[in-house]
Design a protein around this motif. Structure first.
Motif, PDB file in Angstrom:
ATOM      1  N   HIS A 132       0.805  -1.228   0.000  1.00 45.39           N
ATOM      2  CA  HIS A 132       0.000   0.000   0.000  1.00 45.39           C
ATOM      3  C   HIS A 132       0.840   1.282   0.000  1.00 45.39           C
ATOM      4  N   VAL A 133       2.150   1.175  -0.148  1.00 47.21           N
ATOM      5  CA  VAL A 133       2.972   2.389  -0.177  1.00 47.21           C
ATOM      6  C   VAL A 133       2.753   3.124  -1.493  1.00 47.21           C
ATOM      7  N   PHE A 134       2.511   4.431  -1.410  1.00 53.16           N
ATOM      8  CA  PHE A 134       2.346   5.258  -2.602  1.00 53.16           C
ATOM      9  C   PHE A 134       3.711   5.676  -3.143  1.00 53.16           C
ATOM     10  N   LEU A 148      16.866   8.688   1.315  1.00 50.63           N
ATOM     11  CA  LEU A 148      15.451   8.860   0.997  1.00 50.63           C
ATOM     12  C   LEU A 148      14.618   8.699   2.262  1.00 50.63           C
ATOM     13  N   THR A 149      13.379   9.147   2.196  1.00 51.86           N
ATOM     14  CA  THR A 149      12.416   8.890   3.261  1.00 51.86           C
ATOM     15  C   THR A 149      11.137   8.347   2.643  1.00 51.86           C
ATOM     16  N   CYS A 150      10.342   7.681   3.471  1.00 49.72           N
ATOM     17  CA  CYS A 150       9.096   7.092   2.984  1.00 49.72           C
ATOM     18  C   CYS A 150       8.067   7.106   4.106  1.00 49.72           C
ATOM     19  N   LYS A 151       6.795   7.115   3.734  1.00 50.07           N
ATOM     20  CA  LYS A 151       5.698   7.068   4.705  1.00 50.07           C
ATOM     21  C   LYS A 151       4.949   5.747   4.581  1.00 50.07           C
ATOM     22  N   LEU A 152       4.635   5.148   5.724  1.00 48.03           N
ATOM     23  CA  LEU A 152       3.813   3.932   5.759  1.00 48.03           C
ATOM     24  C   LEU A 152       2.405   4.328   6.194  1.00 48.03           C
ATOM     25  N   GLY A 196       4.971  -0.225 -14.554  1.00 44.64           N
ATOM     26  CA  GLY A 196       5.125   0.635 -13.393  1.00 44.64           C
ATOM     27  C   GLY A 196       4.954   2.107 -13.669  1.00 44.64           C
ATOM     28  N   ARG A 197       4.769   2.470 -14.924  1.00 40.58           N
ATOM     29  CA  ARG A 197       4.736   3.893 -15.248  1.00 40.58           C
ATOM     30  C   ARG A 197       3.458   4.564 -14.757  1.00 40.58           C
ATOM     31  N   MET A 198       2.319   3.869 -14.849  1.00 43.77           N
ATOM     32  CA  MET A 198       1.030   4.486 -14.533  1.00 43.77           C
ATOM     33  C   MET A 198       0.544   4.175 -13.116  1.00 43.77           C
ATOM     34  N   SER A 199       1.121   3.172 -12.470  1.00 39.72           N
ATOM     35  CA  SER A 199       0.642   2.774 -11.145  1.00 39.72           C
ATOM     36  C   SER A 199       0.969   3.840 -10.108  1.00 39.72           C
ATOM     37  N   GLN A 200       0.033   4.059  -9.175  1.00 44.42           N
ATOM     38  CA  GLN A 200       0.291   5.002  -8.072  1.00 44.42           C
ATOM     39  C   GLN A 200       1.034   4.328  -6.921  1.00 44.42           C
ATOM     40  N   TRP A 201       1.188   2.993  -6.985  1.00 39.53           N
ATOM     41  CA  TRP A 201       1.804   2.239  -5.889  1.00 39.53           C
ATOM     42  C   TRP A 201       3.293   2.060  -6.131  1.00 39.53           C
ATOM     43  N   THR A 208      -5.495   2.573 -10.816  1.00 43.72           N
ATOM     44  CA  THR A 208      -6.120   3.640 -10.042  1.00 43.72           C
ATOM     45  C   THR A 208      -5.144   4.800  -9.868  1.00 43.72           C
ATOM     46  N   SER A 209      -5.675   5.944  -9.485  1.00 45.72           N
ATOM     47  CA  SER A 209      -4.855   7.124  -9.257  1.00 45.72           C
ATOM     48  C   SER A 209      -5.164   7.699  -7.881  1.00 45.72           C
ATOM     49  N   ALA A 210      -4.444   8.752  -7.513  1.00 46.08           N
ATOM     50  CA  ALA A 210      -4.651   9.378  -6.207  1.00 46.08           C
ATOM     51  C   ALA A 210      -6.049   9.960  -6.080  1.00 46.08           C
TER      52      ALA A 210
END
Length: 388
Positions: A132-134, A148-152, A196-201, A208-210
């Motif tokens: 589920h990471v964006f 880098l940083t990331c949000k869960l 992977g170009r169009m995926s929001q994940w 799907t998109s945001a």
């Protein structure tokens, strides 16, 4: 409620003190208690036996039954635990090595799943968290421009934005465990392939998109890849070739939660404070006044835990002195796919471990042929200008 829970644990509605709970465990009873309590109108109230009023799951009888089952389990008289145990180091490495040596045609098993597993280990996360990471959550660190940083955002205990601050993502001196290396390789290859170009994940294919309002489709996208990851791990650990570590503390099964338990155990064994592990894993802690006033972005506890989860130590990828390779060249020639989706700053950071892999005599064979050839051709064409 008491009779039902007793039947689930003992196989009878009125067990005696000499009966043993061979049908169910205390954790199962706690789950039943929680689920029944959810539907109680007065679920916040205790049970009043004189007026039959309140929440019956909070009655003395039910609580005593659960305590009795726990006592029996402690004495070895209860049902054998089926909980997943943590991976040991050799077992986790076996899973990664098996994935790494997959045929190149099996792209997901060779590149996607190792990247997800290393990400899960580094962030003390579940497969559900990783799926589920964006993409938008992966950004350069403000404190350390080379990291880098990331949000869960989907972590199990996250209920508000304060509970999911940006967390540091560091490279590891052991390339087999380096999440930055594995992530750069997977993302560039995945985006270059088109899926992977169009995926929001970050790890999951999707359309799907945001701005998508269809939660059901989003759930299908992420759950699909979470399930496939778990199936891959399960098939490896259940194969005849898989060797269990003789130092394992028990013979319980290795399964979905073993990676997260391994990361937690690894950090605690190396002296990371319990509170630091809780912060890294986004685990819920007892709320206090301090939680309201303190900024949830706490770099030192997070980095302390993250550094221990970098096996071999923290790795800072950088260009050697005397080599004229700019960040702009890296993003355009090494990671153009990542640059198109994440921007040139992220691409420049992830390009360095990918360039290292392309130049390394062992890891160069792991790169997809097309990706490796493109990087080496770019280096050859600009060798004189770059002073390589």
């Amino acid at each position: 409620v008491y009779a039902y829970m007793a039947y689930k644990a003992f196989g009878k509605e009125n067990p005696s003190p000499n009966d043993n709970p061979q049908k169910g465990m205390a954790n199962s009873l706690l789950a039943i208690k929680k689920k029944i309590s959810y539907f109680m109108v007065n679920r916040l109230l205790s049970w009043d036996p004189l007026h039959n009023h309140g929440n019956p799951t909070k009655s003395t009888e039910v609580n005593d039954l659960i305590a009795f089952v726990k006592k029996k389990e402690t004495r070895g008289q209860g049902k054998k635990s089926q909980a997943d145990r943590p991976f040991e180091h050799s077992e986790f490495k076996q899973v990664l090595d098996t994935c790494h040596t997959s045929v190149e045609a099996d792209f997901d098993r060779k590149y996607r799943y190792p990247a997800m597993m290393k990400f899960m280990f580094h962030f003390i996360a579940r497969g559900d968290d990783a799926a589920h990471v964006f993409k938008s959550s992966l950004v350069p660190s403000m404190q350390y421009p080379w990291a880098l940083t990331c949000k869960l955002r989907w972590s199990k205990n996250v209920r508000e934005s304060r509970k999911c601050p940006h967390q540091i993502l560091l490279g590891s001196m052991n390339p087999d465990y380096c999440v930055m290396l594995s992530l750069s390789l997977f993302l560039e290859a995945w985006i270059s392939r088109g899926q992977g170009r169009m995926s929001q994940w970050l790890f999951s294919d999707g359309v799907t998109s945001a701005s998508s309002a269809d939660d059901e489709i989003e759930s299908r996208e992420t759950n699909h890849w979470k399930s496939r990851l778990y199936s891959c791990i399960s098939s490896i650990v259940k194969s005849d070739e898989f060797v269990l570590d003789p130092a394992a503390s028990s013979n319980r099964t290795l399964a979905n939660h073993s990676a997260k338990k391994y990361a937690t155990t690894h950090a605690r064994r190396r002296g990371v404070l319990k509170d630091f592990v809780d912060i890294r894993a986004c685990w819920k802690t007892k709320k206090s006044t301090q939680d309201t006033y303190t900024n949830t972005f706490l770099p030192w506890p997070d980095i302390k835990a993250a550094s221990v989860l970098c096996l071999g130590g923290i790795c800072k990828y950088k260009i050697k002195s005397g080599v004229n390779i700019s960040d702009n060249w890296l993003s355009n020639h090494v990671c153009p796919g990542i640059s198109s989706c994440f921007g040139p700053r992220v691409a420049a950071i992830l390009a360095k471990p990918l360039l290292w892999a392309a130049m390394n005599e062992v890891w160069c064979d792991y790169l997809p042929d097309g990706l490796h050839l493109r990087i080496m051709n770019s280096l050859a064409e600009d060798a004189e200008h770059l002073q390589v």
